[in-house]
Design a protein around this motif. Structure first.
Motif, short mmCIF file in Angstrom:
data_model
loop_
_atom_site.label_atom_id
_atom_site.label_comp_id
_atom_site.label_asym_id
_atom_site.label_seq_id
_atom_site.Cartn_x
_atom_site.Cartn_y
_atom_site.Cartn_z
N LEU A 368 0.83 -1.20 0.00
CA LEU A 368 0.00 0.00 0.00
C LEU A 368 0.87 1.26 0.00
N ALA A 369 1.98 1.20 0.71
CA ALA A 369 2.90 2.34 0.73
C ALA A 369 3.50 2.59 -0.65
N ALA A 370 3.60 1.55 -1.46
CA ALA A 370 4.11 1.68 -2.83
C ALA A 370 3.03 2.13 -3.80
N GLY A 371 1.81 2.37 -3.28
CA GLY A 371 0.72 2.84 -4.13
C GLY A 371 0.02 1.76 -4.92
N HIS A 372 0.09 0.52 -4.45
CA HIS A 372 -0.45 -0.62 -5.18
C HIS A 372 -1.59 -1.25 -4.39
N LEU A 373 -2.80 -1.22 -4.96
CA LEU A 373 -3.98 -1.80 -4.33
C LEU A 373 -4.43 -3.01 -5.15
N ILE A 374 -4.78 -4.11 -4.46
CA ILE A 374 -5.25 -5.32 -5.16
C ILE A 374 -6.63 -5.69 -4.63
N PRO A 375 -7.70 -5.18 -5.27
CA PRO A 375 -9.04 -5.65 -4.93
C PRO A 375 -9.24 -7.06 -5.48
N SER A 376 -10.01 -7.86 -4.80
CA SER A 376 -10.35 -9.19 -5.27
C SER A 376 -11.75 -9.17 -5.87
N VAL A 377 -11.92 -9.89 -6.96
CA VAL A 377 -13.20 -9.95 -7.67
C VAL A 377 -13.56 -11.41 -7.90
N GLU A 378 -14.82 -11.74 -7.65
CA GLU A 378 -15.32 -13.06 -8.00
C GLU A 378 -16.73 -12.92 -8.54
N PHE A 379 -17.09 -13.79 -9.47
CA PHE A 379 -18.44 -13.79 -10.03
C PHE A 379 -18.69 -15.16 -10.64
N ALA A 380 -19.95 -15.47 -10.85
CA ALA A 380 -20.33 -16.78 -11.40
C ALA A 380 -21.12 -16.59 -12.68
N PRO A 381 -20.50 -16.81 -13.85
CA PRO A 381 -21.25 -16.75 -15.11
C PRO A 381 -22.16 -17.97 -15.25
N TYR A 382 -23.12 -17.84 -16.15
CA TYR A 382 -23.98 -18.97 -16.47
C TYR A 382 -23.44 -19.71 -17.68
N SER A 383 -23.39 -21.03 -17.60
CA SER A 383 -23.08 -21.85 -18.77
C SER A 383 -24.34 -21.99 -19.62
N PRO A 384 -24.19 -22.19 -20.92
CA PRO A 384 -25.38 -22.46 -21.75
C PRO A 384 -25.92 -23.85 -21.46
N LEU A 385 -27.22 -24.01 -21.58
CA LEU A 385 -27.83 -25.32 -21.39
C LEU A 385 -27.53 -26.14 -22.65
N GLU A 386 -26.48 -26.93 -22.60
CA GLU A 386 -26.02 -27.64 -23.77
C GLU A 386 -26.55 -29.07 -23.86
N ARG A 387 -26.90 -29.65 -22.74
CA ARG A 387 -27.32 -31.05 -22.74
C ARG A 387 -28.45 -31.27 -21.74
N VAL A 388 -29.48 -31.95 -22.18
CA VAL A 388 -30.58 -32.35 -21.31
C VAL A 388 -30.73 -33.85 -21.43
N THR A 389 -30.73 -34.54 -20.30
CA THR A 389 -30.88 -35.99 -20.29
C THR A 389 -32.12 -36.36 -19.49
N TYR A 390 -33.14 -36.85 -20.18
CA TYR A 390 -34.33 -37.33 -19.49
C TYR A 390 -34.08 -38.75 -18.97
N GLN A 391 -34.46 -39.00 -17.75
CA GLN A 391 -34.44 -40.34 -17.20
C GLN A 391 -35.87 -40.88 -17.25
N SER A 392 -36.06 -41.86 -18.07
CA SER A 392 -37.41 -42.36 -18.35
C SER A 392 -37.55 -43.81 -17.91
N GLU A 393 -38.72 -44.12 -17.38
CA GLU A 393 -39.01 -45.50 -17.02
C GLU A 393 -40.49 -45.77 -17.23
#
Length: 406
Positions: A368-393
């Motif tokens: 901080l004395a050197a003038g350097h700040l490191i904020p942390s960032v996190e986020f959760a993107p959405y994946s596309p719905l690429e596969r749907v598997t029906y379980q049928s009986e």
């Protein structure tokens, strides 16, 4: 500093508090090619069909006007165009790969070819985020350069396989024995196969005719259209390709067949088309060339783009805080500005959630004395719905109702 003594009234403006974070433009297409007229090796902003005229008429060796029409056939968008055709240099032959790739003049510092995309932010306040070089991108040096530029400016690029190859050649092109330009694992590259067919009214003496068109252009237009209509976090896959009349080579497609050609191409990290009964010709493929080498979430192109937009938006908005005293007030403003932005993106449906905070372990007093700040960032993107598997009986218990009705 205010005077020590004042017999009167004064006002001191307090310039602090969180600021709005501007969202980066994501649907801007960067097109490099050749034109009969217009500025040479200069980024030109195009936002409407009337802007096409500055590039002159279409011609066999000219790509820009033709490709702009194909882009706008999906939906009008903002483009940054670089024309590399120099009449003084290219008197008998069209521009070569080296002209499209471009360079940086050692004396003047001027960038040419696709290198000129790096000047876009200084000129317009934004970079192109979807890069194409149709007619040239099937050449390995050009596709490699597109990937390099895309990495430098946080863009993605779509490029084509050569005309005339088979499905097997497209897939084998992903391996070390392949002879086409698909041997890459970049998470910023979308590999496009095959070519498609579109109507060009300029052909056949103005009567028009059907011609092969670069799938990369059409896919770029589709992704830009999806950005404009739904948001940067949406995938451009499974979107009907407008004004596309056919494909260079039939691609077998069936939604529940893992061995269909469309699925095999996607499995190899190649974007293709899906054309089944009643569907029309649709874009088909969510993943970049990083798949299947990289199985993490960022191999989805929309996830890569979501991360790009959020990271660059936060970075650019922080300019207004640079060189202020590094005190608690400026830290609070940076964190709250970022958190407001992420909350807004969450409310819009772009991400599932996210936060910006200060990790004290990453910010010791010496730093901080050197003038350097490191904020942390996190986020959760959405994946596309690429596969749907029906379980049928089959459950015969439902048949008990037959007896109950007697």
């Amino acid at each position: 500093m205010a005077a020590n003594y004042l017999h009167g009234v004064e006002t001191i403006e307090i310039d602090k508090g969180p600021r709005a974070v501007r969202l980066v433009k994501s649907s801007v297409v960067g097109l490099v090619g050749t034109a009969a007229a217009g500025a040479i090796n200069e980024p030109i902003l195009v936002s409407r069909e009337a802007d096409f005229a500055q590039f002159g008429a279409e011609g066999e060796n000219f790509t820009i006007v033709r490709e702009l029409k194909r882009l706008f056939a999906q939906k009008p968008t903002v483009c940054i165009v670089v024309n590399v055709h120099d009449p003084a240099k290219h008197t008998t032959v069209p521009a070569a790969s080296a002209d499209v790739i471009g360079t940086i003049d050692a004396v003047t510092g001027k960038r040419t070819g696709m290198q000129a995309f790096k000047d876009a932010y200084q000129l317009f306040g934004f970079f192109p985020k979807i890069l194409i070089a149709p007619g040239f991108s099937s050449l390995a040096p050009v596709s490699t350069a597109l990937t390099t530029i895309a990495t430098a400016i946080r863009a993605i690029t779509f490029f084509d396989a050569p005309v005339g190859i088979t499905v097997q050649q497209a897939i084998s092109g992903r391996g070390p024995a392949g002879t086409i330009n698909f041997s890459t694992s970049s998470e910023r590259a979308g590999l496009c196969y095959p070519m498609v067919k579109m109507f060009n009214p300029a052909l056949n003496g103005g009567q028009g005719d059907i011609e092969l068109a670069a799938l990369s252009t059409v896919i770029a237009g589709a992704w830009s259209r999806r950005d404009q209509e739904n948001g940067y976090w949406w995938s451009g896959s499974n979107l009907e390709l407008l004004n596309v009349l056919g494909v260079e080579r039939h691609i077998e497609a069936m939604i529940n067949d893992a061995n269909s050609e469309a699925n095999l191409l996607n499995e190899a990290g190649i974007i293709t088309v899906f054309n089944s009964f009643g569907t029309g010709i649709r874009s088909w493929g969510n993943r970049s060339a990083a798949w299947p080498t990289n199985t993490g979430q960022k191999n989805f192109l929309n996830v890569r783009r979501t991360a790009d937009v959020i990271q660059e938006s936060l970075e650019l908005s922080t300019l207004q805080y640079l060189d202020r005293p590094l005190d608690n007030a400026v830290i609070d403003d940076i964190l709250e500005s970022g958190n407001r932005f992420l909350r807004h993106q969450q409310a819009n449906g772009a991400i599932a959630g996210g936060k910006v905070w200060l990790n004290k372990d990453l910010n010791p007093p010496e730093q901080l004395a050197a003038g350097h700040l490191i904020p942390s960032v996190e986020f959760a993107p959405y994946s596309p719905l690429e596969r749907v598997t029906y379980q049928s009986e089959i459950n015969i218990e439902y048949l008990r109702g037959l007896v109950g009705k007697q």
